[in-house]
Design a protein around this motif. Structure first.
Motif, PDB file in Angstrom:
ATOM      1  N   TRP A  98       0.841  -1.185   0.000  1.00  9.18           N
ATOM      2  CA  TRP A  98       0.000   0.000   0.000  1.00  9.18           C
ATOM      3  C   TRP A  98       0.878   1.236   0.000  1.00  9.18           C
ATOM      4  N   GLN A  99       0.641   2.125  -0.951  1.00 10.92           N
ATOM      5  CA  GLN A  99       1.413   3.355  -1.059  1.00 10.92           C
ATOM      6  C   GLN A  99       0.456   4.547  -0.951  1.00 10.92           C
ATOM      7  N   ARG A 100       0.738   5.399   0.024  1.00 10.78           N
ATOM      8  CA  ARG A 100      -0.098   6.582   0.236  1.00 10.78           C
ATOM      9  C   ARG A 100       0.129   7.579  -0.903  1.00 10.78           C
ATOM     10  N   PHE A 101      -0.937   8.253  -1.330  1.00 12.00           N
ATOM     11  CA  PHE A 101      -0.790   9.278  -2.366  1.00 12.00           C
ATOM     12  C   PHE A 101      -1.771  10.406  -2.105  1.00 12.00           C
ATOM     13  N   ARG A 102      -1.470  11.549  -2.674  1.00 14.89           N
ATOM     14  CA  ARG A 102      -2.352  12.715  -2.529  1.00 14.89           C
ATOM     15  C   ARG A 102      -3.305  12.824  -3.706  1.00 14.89           C
ATOM     16  N   GLN A 103      -2.784  12.623  -4.919  1.00 13.91           N
ATOM     17  CA  GLN A 103      -3.640  12.643  -6.103  1.00 13.91           C
ATOM     18  C   GLN A 103      -2.980  11.852  -7.209  1.00 13.91           C
ATOM     19  N   ALA A 104      -3.810  11.163  -7.996  1.00 13.80           N
ATOM     20  CA  ALA A 104      -3.268  10.337  -9.076  1.00 13.80           C
ATOM     21  C   ALA A 104      -4.392   9.886 -10.000  1.00 13.80           C
ATOM     22  N   PHE A 105      -4.015   9.614 -11.257  1.00 18.00           N
ATOM     23  CA  PHE A 105      -4.922   8.907 -12.144  1.00 18.00           C
ATOM     24  C   PHE A 105      -4.927   7.456 -11.693  1.00 18.00           C
ATOM     25  N   ILE A 106      -6.101   6.861 -11.659  1.00 16.85           N
ATOM     26  CA  ILE A 106      -6.245   5.467 -11.245  1.00 16.85           C
ATOM     27  C   ILE A 106      -7.094   4.744 -12.284  1.00 16.85           C
ATOM     28  N   THR A 107      -7.125   3.414 -12.192  1.00 19.04           N
ATOM     29  CA  THR A 107      -8.002   2.622 -13.050  1.00 19.04           C
ATOM     30  C   THR A 107      -9.249   2.252 -12.250  1.00 19.04           C
ATOM     31  N   PRO A 108     -10.344   1.917 -12.919  1.00 16.15           N
ATOM     32  CA  PRO A 108     -11.590   1.626 -12.209  1.00 16.15           C
ATOM     33  C   PRO A 108     -11.484   0.475 -11.208  1.00 16.15           C
ATOM     34  N   ASP A 109     -10.638  -0.519 -11.502  1.00 12.33           N
ATOM     35  CA  ASP A 109     -10.553  -1.700 -10.638  1.00 12.33           C
ATOM     36  C   ASP A 109      -9.245  -1.799  -9.865  1.00 12.33           C
ATOM     37  N   GLU A 110      -8.498  -0.706  -9.819  1.00  9.24           N
ATOM     38  CA  GLU A 110      -7.255  -0.672  -9.061  1.00  9.24           C
ATOM     39  C   GLU A 110      -7.567  -0.758  -7.562  1.00  9.24           C
ATOM     40  N   PRO A 111      -6.866  -1.615  -6.815  1.00  9.84           N
ATOM     41  CA  PRO A 111      -7.101  -1.694  -5.380  1.00  9.84           C
ATOM     42  C   PRO A 111      -6.758  -0.370  -4.685  1.00  9.84           C
ATOM     43  N   LEU A 112      -7.721   0.116  -3.912  1.00  8.93           N
ATOM     44  CA  LEU A 112      -7.569   1.368  -3.173  1.00  8.93           C
ATOM     45  C   LEU A 112      -7.868   1.109  -1.706  1.00  8.93           C
ATOM     46  N   ARG A 113      -7.311   1.949  -0.857  1.00  4.24           N
ATOM     47  CA  ARG A 113      -7.662   1.922   0.561  1.00  4.24           C
ATOM     48  C   ARG A 113      -7.903   3.345   1.015  1.00  4.24           C
ATOM     49  N   LEU A 114      -9.087   3.599   1.516  1.00  3.60           N
ATOM     50  CA  LEU A 114      -9.444   4.891   2.112  1.00  3.60           C
ATOM     51  C   LEU A 114      -9.620   4.602   3.592  1.00  3.60           C
ATOM     52  N   GLY A 115      -8.735   5.156   4.425  1.00  4.61           N
ATOM     53  CA  GLY A 115      -8.747   4.779   5.831  1.00  4.61           C
ATOM     54  C   GLY A 115      -8.492   3.288   5.915  1.00  4.61           C
ATOM     55  N   SER A 116      -9.416   2.542   6.521  1.00  4.71           N
ATOM     56  CA  SER A 116      -9.245   1.085   6.606  1.00  4.71           C
ATOM     57  C   SER A 116     -10.109   0.340   5.590  1.00  4.71           C
ATOM     58  N   LEU A 117     -10.851   1.071   4.744  1.00  2.00           N
ATOM     59  CA  LEU A 117     -11.712   0.445   3.744  1.00  2.00           C
ATOM     60  C   LEU A 117     -10.922   0.111   2.485  1.00  2.00           C
TER      61      LEU A 117
END
Length: 110
Positions: free
Chosen positions: A55-74
């Protein structure tokens, strides 16, 4: 372009009722050509993407629709977040409560 606000408070477009989610956690923009751009709105517990197995923290980025994301613990994806729109969209105008500081680009409560 379509812009969606994500957070814990009922005024946002995509409500995530979890303690680790900030009131205004992130902004998701879907461009006219179908690209996704995610911005962390100064959240307490961060916004992350899974890259090279970590998991790499970021401030802003282009992402893909199915890219794994974590917001807080979600752990989620942009596609899963947008699927929540049918239940939450249009409750209130979040711009009444927040604005983007033009000097810093950060989101601030009015």
């Amino acid at each position: 372009m379509k812009t969606y606000w994500i957070g814990r408070q009922p005024e946002v477009d995509i409500v995530l009722e979890m303690e680790s989610i900030s009131n205004l956690h992130a902004e998701l923009v879907v461009t006219d050509d179908g690209e996704y751009f995610l911005t962390d709105c100064g959240s307490t517990n961060g916004t992350f993407r899974r890259k090279e197995g970590q998991w790499q923290r970021f401030r802003q980025a282009f992402i893909t629709p199915d890219e794994p994301l974590r917001l807080g613990s979600l752990e989620t994806t942009a596609r899963k977040l947008l699927a929540k729109l049918g239940r939450t969209q249009g409750r209130h105008d979040v711009a009444t409560y927040y604005h983007r500081n033009p000097a810093t680009g950060n989101f601030e409560r009015k």
